[in-house]
Design a protein around this motif. Structure first.
Motif, PDB file in Angstrom:
ATOM      1  N   ALA A 110     -13.853  11.978 -18.207  1.00 33.26           N
ATOM      2  CA  ALA A 110     -13.485  12.819 -19.345  1.00 33.26           C
ATOM      3  C   ALA A 110     -12.241  13.648 -19.022  1.00 33.26           C
ATOM      4  O   ALA A 110     -12.299  14.585 -18.220  1.00 33.26           O
ATOM      5  N   SER A 111     -11.130  13.331 -19.665  1.00 38.19           N
ATOM      6  CA  SER A 111      -9.862  14.007 -19.376  1.00 38.19           C
ATOM      7  C   SER A 111      -9.888  15.471 -19.773  1.00 38.19           C
ATOM      8  O   SER A 111      -9.355  16.331 -19.063  1.00 38.19           O
ATOM      9  N   ALA A 112     -10.477  15.787 -20.939  1.00 35.46           N
ATOM     10  CA  ALA A 112     -10.491  17.174 -21.403  1.00 35.46           C
ATOM     11  C   ALA A 112     -11.319  18.064 -20.476  1.00 35.46           C
ATOM     12  O   ALA A 112     -11.047  19.263 -20.353  1.00 35.46           O
ATOM     13  N   SER A 113     -12.310  17.494 -19.815  1.00 34.79           N
ATOM     14  CA  SER A 113     -13.088  18.281 -18.853  1.00 34.79           C
ATOM     15  C   SER A 113     -12.216  18.687 -17.672  1.00 34.79           C
ATOM     16  O   SER A 113     -12.392  19.770 -17.096  1.00 34.79           O
ATOM     17  N   CYS A 114     -11.240  17.822 -17.303  1.00 34.34           N
ATOM     18  CA  CYS A 114     -10.272  18.199 -16.276  1.00 34.34           C
ATOM     19  C   CYS A 114      -9.431  19.383 -16.739  1.00 34.34           C
ATOM     20  O   CYS A 114      -9.179  20.322 -15.976  1.00 34.34           O
ATOM     21  N   ILE A 115      -8.982  19.326 -18.003  1.00 31.32           N
ATOM     22  CA  ILE A 115      -8.162  20.415 -18.535  1.00 31.32           C
ATOM     23  C   ILE A 115      -8.951  21.716 -18.551  1.00 31.32           C
ATOM     24  O   ILE A 115      -8.423  22.776 -18.192  1.00 31.32           O
ATOM     25  N   ALA A 116     -10.231  21.651 -18.932  1.00 34.38           N
ATOM     26  CA  ALA A 116     -11.074  22.851 -18.940  1.00 34.38           C
ATOM     27  C   ALA A 116     -11.181  23.454 -17.545  1.00 34.38           C
ATOM     28  O   ALA A 116     -11.065  24.676 -17.365  1.00 34.38           O
TER      29      ALA A 116
ATOM     30  N   GLY B 122      -4.601  12.212 -15.653  1.00 27.12           N
ATOM     31  CA  GLY B 122      -4.159  10.835 -15.526  1.00 27.12           C
ATOM     32  C   GLY B 122      -4.028  10.075 -16.831  1.00 27.12           C
ATOM     33  O   GLY B 122      -3.718   8.880 -16.820  1.00 27.12           O
ATOM     34  N   ALA B 123      -4.251  10.748 -17.963  1.00 26.47           N
ATOM     35  CA  ALA B 123      -4.023  10.079 -19.247  1.00 26.47           C
ATOM     36  C   ALA B 123      -2.535   9.816 -19.476  1.00 26.47           C
ATOM     37  O   ALA B 123      -2.167   9.016 -20.332  1.00 26.47           O
ATOM     38  N   ARG B 124      -1.697  10.508 -18.727  1.00 30.18           N
ATOM     39  CA  ARG B 124      -0.253  10.277 -18.690  1.00 30.18           C
ATOM     40  C   ARG B 124       0.100   9.975 -17.227  1.00 30.18           C
ATOM     41  O   ARG B 124      -0.621  10.350 -16.309  1.00 30.18           O
ATOM     42  N   PRO B 125       1.237   9.319 -16.992  1.00 33.83           N
ATOM     43  CA  PRO B 125       1.526   8.865 -15.623  1.00 33.83           C
ATOM     44  C   PRO B 125       1.679   9.987 -14.595  1.00 33.83           C
ATOM     45  O   PRO B 125       2.331  10.998 -14.834  1.00 33.83           O
ATOM     46  N   ASN B 126       1.043   9.790 -13.472  1.00 37.68           N
ATOM     47  CA  ASN B 126       1.316  10.453 -12.197  1.00 37.68           C
ATOM     48  C   ASN B 126       1.635   9.325 -11.217  1.00 37.68           C
ATOM     49  O   ASN B 126       1.592   8.146 -11.589  1.00 37.68           O
ATOM     50  N   TYR B 127       1.917   9.678  -9.962  1.00 39.02           N
ATOM     51  CA  TYR B 127       2.279   8.631  -9.001  1.00 39.02           C
ATOM     52  C   TYR B 127       1.647   8.915  -7.633  1.00 39.02           C
ATOM     53  O   TYR B 127       1.669  10.047  -7.151  1.00 39.02           O
ATOM     54  N   ILE B 128       1.103   7.847  -7.035  1.00 33.91           N
ATOM     55  CA  ILE B 128       0.517   7.935  -5.698  1.00 33.91           C
ATOM     56  C   ILE B 128       0.466   6.526  -5.118  1.00 33.91           C
ATOM     57  O   ILE B 128       0.450   5.537  -5.857  1.00 33.91           O
ATOM     58  N   THR B 129       0.466   6.418  -3.797  1.00 34.16           N
ATOM     59  CA  THR B 129       0.324   5.114  -3.154  1.00 34.16           C
ATOM     60  C   THR B 129      -1.158   4.797  -2.951  1.00 34.16           C
ATOM     61  O   THR B 129      -2.003   5.694  -2.900  1.00 34.16           O
ATOM     62  N   ALA B 130      -1.454   3.523  -2.799  1.00 34.93           N
ATOM     63  CA  ALA B 130      -2.835   3.116  -2.528  1.00 34.93           C
ATOM     64  C   ALA B 130      -3.324   3.710  -1.212  1.00 34.93           C
ATOM     65  O   ALA B 130      -4.473   4.133  -1.084  1.00 34.93           O
ATOM     66  N   ARG B 131      -2.449   3.764  -0.218  1.00 38.50           N
ATOM     67  CA  ARG B 131      -2.833   4.347   1.073  1.00 38.50           C
ATOM     68  C   ARG B 131      -3.209   5.818   0.911  1.00 38.50           C
ATOM     69  O   ARG B 131      -4.215   6.289   1.452  1.00 38.50           O
ATOM     70  N   SER B 132      -2.399   6.545   0.140  1.00 35.49           N
ATOM     71  CA  SER B 132      -2.672   7.968  -0.042  1.00 35.49           C
ATOM     72  C   SER B 132      -3.929   8.198  -0.873  1.00 35.49           C
ATOM     73  O   SER B 132      -4.661   9.167  -0.646  1.00 35.49           O
ATOM     74  N   GLN B 133      -4.196   7.319  -1.844  1.00 31.86           N
ATOM     75  CA  GLN B 133      -5.430   7.465  -2.630  1.00 31.86           C
ATOM     76  C   GLN B 133      -6.647   7.294  -1.727  1.00 31.86           C
ATOM     77  O   GLN B 133      -7.638   8.023  -1.845  1.00 31.86           O
ATOM     78  N   ALA B 134      -6.575   6.352  -0.791  1.00 32.80           N
ATOM     79  CA  ALA B 134      -7.668   6.170   0.168  1.00 32.80           C
ATOM     80  C   ALA B 134      -7.789   7.389   1.084  1.00 32.80           C
ATOM     81  O   ALA B 134      -8.894   7.842   1.401  1.00 32.80           O
TER      82      ALA B 134
ATOM     83  N   ALA C 183       0.805  -1.227   0.000  1.00 32.19           N
ATOM     84  CA  ALA C 183       0.000   0.000   0.000  1.00 32.19           C
ATOM     85  C   ALA C 183       0.833   1.268   0.000  1.00 32.19           C
ATOM     86  O   ALA C 183       0.301   2.358  -0.242  1.00 32.19           O
ATOM     87  N   ASP C 184       2.124   1.160   0.265  1.00 34.23           N
ATOM     88  CA  ASP C 184       2.985   2.342   0.293  1.00 34.23           C
ATOM     89  C   ASP C 184       3.946   2.380  -0.894  1.00 34.23           C
ATOM     90  O   ASP C 184       4.900   3.166  -0.907  1.00 34.23           O
ATOM     91  N   GLN C 185       3.662   1.567  -1.892  1.00 36.43           N
ATOM     92  CA  GLN C 185       4.420   1.582  -3.142  1.00 36.43           C
ATOM     93  C   GLN C 185       3.761   2.580  -4.090  1.00 36.43           C
ATOM     94  O   GLN C 185       2.585   2.455  -4.420  1.00 36.43           O
ATOM     95  N   ALA C 186       4.515   3.606  -4.512  1.00 41.08           N
ATOM     96  CA  ALA C 186       3.958   4.595  -5.434  1.00 41.08           C
ATOM     97  C   ALA C 186       3.709   3.948  -6.787  1.00 41.08           C
ATOM     98  O   ALA C 186       4.609   3.338  -7.369  1.00 41.08           O
ATOM     99  N   ARG C 187       2.470   4.072  -7.268  1.00 42.03           N
ATOM    100  CA  ARG C 187       2.086   3.505  -8.558  1.00 42.03           C
ATOM    101  C   ARG C 187       1.323   4.540  -9.377  1.00 42.03           C
ATOM    102  O   ARG C 187       0.917   5.587  -8.863  1.00 42.03           O
ATOM    103  N   VAL C 188       1.129   4.217 -10.662  1.00 43.06           N
ATOM    104  CA  VAL C 188       0.419   5.129 -11.569  1.00 43.06           C
ATOM    105  C   VAL C 188      -1.081   4.993 -11.323  1.00 43.06           C
ATOM    106  O   VAL C 188      -1.632   3.881 -11.461  1.00 43.06           O
ATOM    107  N   PRO C 189      -1.780   6.073 -10.975  1.00 39.48           N
ATOM    108  CA  PRO C 189      -3.211   5.974 -10.672  1.00 39.48           C
ATOM    109  C   PRO C 189      -4.118   6.124 -11.880  1.00 39.48           C
ATOM    110  O   PRO C 189      -5.320   5.913 -11.783  1.00 39.48           O
ATOM    111  N   ALA C 190      -3.544   6.529 -13.038  1.00 37.97           N
ATOM    112  CA  ALA C 190      -4.341   6.809 -14.239  1.00 37.97           C
ATOM    113  C   ALA C 190      -5.445   7.803 -13.877  1.00 37.97           C
ATOM    114  O   ALA C 190      -5.177   8.807 -13.208  1.00 37.97           O
TER     115      ALA C 190
END
Length: 497
Positions: A123-129, A163-175, A49-56
């Protein structure tokens, strides 16, 4: 006077019934998984849970969170119109920015509409907007994302807002982020709980298929999926049953179907753990094991409690109290309760201001209920007493010279070791670096040495060098003051007169 010991605990006996498989039996395919009690933040299950992974597209949770921050600050409302830039419009049709939900350049859409597109079809473009509207550019918004992640205590690094390109977060932090979102802005569940949304005449399913195309999960009300090549199949899910919320995070599972199968197991496991832990909390008993028959000032004593009836370990707030005042160094907001666990408090009384004192240990559960034990201990009304002397009574010293002064004290208190406030003074003022709030007295005896150095430019005159034991106003020790008269003379020849 005998101690009065009061142990407070529930006598209820709880049956646990049939349990779901233990964590070791879970068939989880995800490379990282984390389950949290959404009410308390307590960890229920963790695997990598503390391994940083790509959350998409689980990245979109923080983008939506910041949008809610803006609404809370009054800079946006759900009906605020957001104008679509050429950049956002182009990316809304680009399949490399999933999900491609077309937006019209120059058109405006409400914040609430864009939030629905962000959290339901992803929708990724809605995030950009939204990023451009809030911060002027996506890059500026990403700076804010990283600052917000830091403020929330997340182990995360963001390079884009969608998230269409990699970011990084742990499962614990996402929770942790998901819990913060729900706790702070519960309106988000109005959106994440929907099975789909209609936009520009087209119906888009929620990418969380546990809300639509798969068998529904009881109590599920969100939260967010994520899938790109680098991330594998990710999903954060949350559900409520009987007033308890569970948050589960799956990262890098093996397929779309498997990530939801993983989530179902983890949610089931989380609710079962909460049930078991609630039963364990209810059955917990707290017993005082050791305490002194009485206490004297400056006599170190220990108090000890033992937990029993804890069938499943859990987290609670633990605190020792003296006369209902919490002892700062003996409190723990994340105390790990386990059967047979012992907690010990070491304490030293410094004043004689009462005939007895009450010592209490309390476990406070998330619902505010307590399991506690206490003892009322008599205070012996005998202050410590000492006698003593300095190795000199008076001395004449000329500027530039030094004089060694030794204080020796003795008592008949029968305590060892004890630690008292003590120190040296010059003309009634404490000397910097020569006061000690815990001066050690071993077997009723101690000494202290002070090197008196007379500055070369000191003026002739009479002074008093003193050694004190016991603080002003303390009733636990009778103050002792040992003094010597020091005369500064102008020249060595004056010593012969």
């Amino acid at each position: 006077m005998k101690n009065r010991i009061i142990a407070l605990f529930s006598a209820a006996v709880l049956c646990f019934g049939i349990c779901l498989p233990q964590a070791s039996a879970l068939q989880i395919r995800a490379e990282s998984a984390f389950v949290m009690d959404g009410n308390t933040g307590e960890e229920l299950y963790a695997d990598q849970a503390d391994q940083a992974r790509v959350p998409a597209s689980m990245t979109k949770v923080l983008t939506a969170y910041i949008t809610y921050q803006e609404m809370a600050a009054g800079r946006l409302t759900p009906e605020t119109a957001v104008k679509i830039s050429k950049n956002a419009a182009a990316k809304s049709r680009d399949s490399s920015y999933p999900m491609a939900v077309p937006l019209q350049e120059g058109s405006t859409y409400t914040v609430d509409t864009l939030l629905h597109l962000i959290m339901i079809p992803s929708a990724s473009a809605s995030c950009i907007a939204m990023a451009e509207h809030i911060s002027g550019s996506e890059s500026a918004f990403v700076e804010r994302m990283n600052q917000t992640a830091k403020e929330l205590g997340l182990n995360a690094t963001y390079f884009n807002c969608h998230g269409a390109r990699p970011n990084y977060i742990t499962a614990r932090s996402q929770a942790k982020l998901t819990k913060a979102f729900i706790d702070t802005y519960p309106d988000i569940l109005r959106i994440t709980s929907k099975s789909g949304v209609t936009f520009n005449g087209r119906y888009y399913n929620n990418t969380n298929h546990m809300l639509n195309t798969m068998a529904p999960y009881e109590g599920l009300d969100g939260f967010k999926t994520g899938t790109i090549a680098e991330s594998g199949y990710c999903v954060t899910t949350t559900a409520v049953r009987n007033g308890h919320r569970v948050i589960a995070v799956v990262m890098k599972s093996t397929s779309d179907t498997q990530r939801f199968a993983d989530s179902r197991q983890l949610l089931d496991y989380g609710f079962e753990q909460i049930r078991l832990r609630d039963a364990s909390r209810a059955a917990t008993q707290v017993q005082l094991l050791a305490q002194p028959d009485s206490i004297r000032p400056y006599q170190p004593v220990s108090f000890q409690v033992k937990l029993s009836g804890v069938s499943v370990p859990y987290t609670a707030k633990a605190q020792w109290y003296i006369n209902d005042e919490p002892i700062a160094q003996y409190g723990n907001d994340s105390f790990q309760a386990a059967n047979g666990k012992i907690s010990t408090m070491h304490y030293t009384l410094h004043e004689l201001n009462a005939a007895e004192m009450t010592v209490r240990f309390a476990l406070t559960m998330p619902d505010g209920s307590e399991k506690s034990a206490e003892a009322v201990v008599p205070i012996e009304q005998r202050p410590l007493t000492f006698t003593g002397s300095l190795n000199i009574q008076s001395a004449a010293v000329y500027p530039g010279k030094a004089l060694t002064v030794t204080a020796a004290i003795a008592g008949r208190n029968g305590l060892s070791p004890i630690h008292l406030p003590a120190g040296w003074m010059w003309d009634g003022e404490p000397i910097d670096g020569y006061t000690n709030p815990a001066f050690a007295v071993i077997n009723d005896a101690a000494d202290s040495q002070y090197q008196l150095r007379i500055p070369a430019d000191a003026q002739p005159g009479s002074h008093t060098l003193s050694f004190f034991v016991g603080a002003d106003g303390s009733t636990g020790v009778e103050p002792l003051l040992l003094s010597a008269d020091i005369t500064i003379v102008s020249a060595p020849a004056d010593l012969q007169r």
